[in-house]
Design a protein around this motif. Structure first.
Motif, short mmCIF file in Angstrom:
data_model
loop_
_atom_site.label_atom_id
_atom_site.label_comp_id
_atom_site.label_asym_id
_atom_site.label_seq_id
_atom_site.Cartn_x
_atom_site.Cartn_y
_atom_site.Cartn_z
N ALA A 197 42.60 28.60 43.62
CA ALA A 197 42.58 29.10 42.23
C ALA A 197 41.45 28.45 41.45
O ALA A 197 40.77 29.10 40.64
CB ALA A 197 43.93 28.82 41.56
N TYR A 199 38.56 27.27 42.63
CA TYR A 199 37.23 27.77 43.04
C TYR A 199 37.01 29.22 42.61
O TYR A 199 35.86 29.63 42.40
CB TYR A 199 37.02 27.56 44.54
N ARG A 200 38.06 29.98 42.46
CA ARG A 200 37.93 31.32 41.87
C ARG A 200 37.47 31.18 40.41
O ARG A 200 36.59 31.91 39.94
CB ARG A 200 39.25 32.07 41.95
N HIS A 201 38.08 30.23 39.71
CA HIS A 201 37.75 29.95 38.32
C HIS A 201 36.30 29.46 38.20
O HIS A 201 35.56 29.85 37.28
CB HIS A 201 38.73 28.90 37.77
N LYS A 203 33.97 30.12 40.30
CA LYS A 203 33.09 31.11 40.95
C LYS A 203 32.18 30.44 42.00
O LYS A 203 30.97 30.67 42.06
CB LYS A 203 32.24 31.86 39.91
N PHE A 272 42.58 34.74 46.90
CA PHE A 272 41.85 34.48 45.66
C PHE A 272 40.53 35.24 45.56
O PHE A 272 39.84 35.16 44.54
CB PHE A 272 41.61 32.97 45.49
N GLY A 273 40.18 35.96 46.62
CA GLY A 273 38.93 36.73 46.59
C GLY A 273 37.72 35.84 46.50
O GLY A 273 36.79 36.10 45.72
N ILE A 274 37.72 34.74 47.26
CA ILE A 274 36.60 33.80 47.23
C ILE A 274 36.04 33.59 48.64
O ILE A 274 36.72 33.87 49.63
CB ILE A 274 37.01 32.43 46.64
N THR A 376 45.53 34.26 38.41
CA THR A 376 44.56 33.42 39.14
C THR A 376 44.20 33.99 40.50
O THR A 376 43.23 33.54 41.12
CB THR A 376 45.09 31.97 39.35
N THR A 377 44.99 34.94 41.00
CA THR A 377 44.69 35.55 42.31
C THR A 377 43.88 36.82 42.09
O THR A 377 43.77 37.31 40.96
CB THR A 377 45.98 35.85 43.07
N LYS A 378 43.34 37.36 43.18
CA LYS A 378 42.47 38.54 43.01
C LYS A 378 43.29 39.77 42.67
O LYS A 378 44.48 39.85 42.95
CB LYS A 378 41.65 38.77 44.28
#
Length: 378
Positions: A197, A199-201, A203, A272-274, A376-378
């Motif tokens: 979460a 690292y998604r934040h 980017k 998380f789509g990362i 926080t997730t994709k």
């Protein structure tokens, strides 16, 4: 036939609450006494878990089980009868504490409650240890494998196991779970999920130390709960026993998935789509020599964004943190053979491997309980 009466020590913790829930939902016991130093009201229980603790079959007592007098009270029933089965899940499980904390709250505690169980001739006493007592290695370790504990919790669990095996009259079973995950997990896989979460934040690509092949074997908390009952209770009580126990039996509990860092990273990337990956050999070799500073740097990077996410999501209070102790960041492989319980007692794993859906379920439950920020997730 009357159902067994059960004492669950440390029953408010992660495995404990799930175990109590399993026993009540499956109508396996006549009565459960849960003993813990933590009150259910302050333990971030879900609505379902709160309901379990108000069930008429469940009684809660607060106690410090390091203290012999408190332990004696915890074991004493009003009618003078004894508990049929005692499960010890009470222990300091946080990493990075001073050694004297584990000496007292892991080793001394286990010794105190086990002596009380032996004195009262309890039918079965189940000590929940950890598979971190085994020497780290790539090949799955069975119950008779080499012991070389690699965390402080494991070091003192191992010390406790040794002493418990010497107690005369203790009907001891030792259970050694792999990395336990599932609803209410805060220390197993959840810190890695929180990092996703973060690292998604930010980017950014999430890169862990070492390699994708580093074993991080897992087991779902429901399977741990089922296994605890299976090793203790008779088949007529919906357990796995066809005869009496042999004191000193040991069972690993580990799924069939052979989970490694690569498995978990793939799921984190998808949830998380990362982008996820691993640090190169050079950085990992540097980390071996400078693990304390590397760990501190990583935690500093993760804690602030998580705090920002929680604030933006109006999360007032949460036990969740991306903090990873350096003990868990060492390149120690956790590779465990969990088949003995299947072969000897006919146990089956209902969650034979960790899946993306099971990890997402952990997050969704925290979100529903207002302990994890939404979105926080994709």
């Amino acid at each position: 036939m009357s159902k067994p009466n059960v004492l669950v020590l440390g029953g408010v913790g992660f495995i404990g609450r799930n175990f109590v829930q399993y026993l009540i939902q499956n109508d396996l016991v006549g009565h459960i006494r849960v003993v813990d130093k933590v009150l259910p009201a302050t333990a971030y229980l879900t609505a379902d878990q709160k309901a379990i603790f108000t069930d008429p079959k469940v009684e809660f007592k607060q106690a410090n089980l390091v203290n012999a007098a408190s332990t004696e009270k915890a074991f004493t029933r009003d009618d003078g009868s004894q508990f049929d089965y005692v499960f010890n899940l009470a222990a300091e499980t946080k990493y990075g504490q001073a050694e004297q904390v584990y000496e007292e709250k892991v080793y001394q505690l286990s010794l105190t409650v086990a002596k009380e169980a032996a004195k009262r001739k309890v039918k079965v006493f189940v000590e929940v240890s950890t598979a971190q007592v085994y020497e780290a290695g790539k090949k799955p370790t069975a119950e008779d494998g080499k012991l070389k504990p690699w965390t402080s919790v494991a070091k003192f669990k191992h010390k406790a196991e040794d002493e418990l095996l010497k107690i005369p009259g203790l009907n001891l079973i030792i259970v050694r779970p792999a990395t336990v995950y599932g609803p209410s997990d805060t220390l197993g896989l959840t810190p890695r999920l929180i990092t996703g979460a973060v690292y998604r934040h930010l980017k950014e690509e999430l890169k862990f130390l070492w390699t994708k092949d580093l074993k991080l074997n897992t087991v779902h908390v429901l399977d741990v709960s089922r296994a605890l009952w299976h090793v203790a209770a008779s088949q007529t009580e919906k357990g796995g026993r066809s005869g009496p126990i042999t004191p000193g039996e040991i069972y690993n509990v580990c799924d069939h998935g052979e989970t490694d860092q690569g498995t978990i990273n793939n799921f984190i990337g998808s949830i998380f789509g990362i982008e996820t990956g691993f640090q190169g050999t050079m950085i990992s070799q540097f980390a071996k020599l400078n693990l304390e500073s590397i760990t501190e740097e990583a935690n500093d990077k993760h804690l602030q964004p998580w705090s920002e996410l929680c604030k933006a999501g109006d999360i007032q209070n949460t036990p969740l943190t991306p903090y990873l102790d350096r003990e868990l960041l060492k390149d120690n492989a956790l590779s465990v053979d969990g088949t003995k319980i299947e072969k000897t007692l006919g146990f089956t794993y209902t969650h034979p491997q960790v899946t993306e859906a099971l990890l997402k379920q952990v997050i969704d439950e925290f979100v529903a309980n207002k302990l994890w920020p939404n979105g926080t997730t994709k």
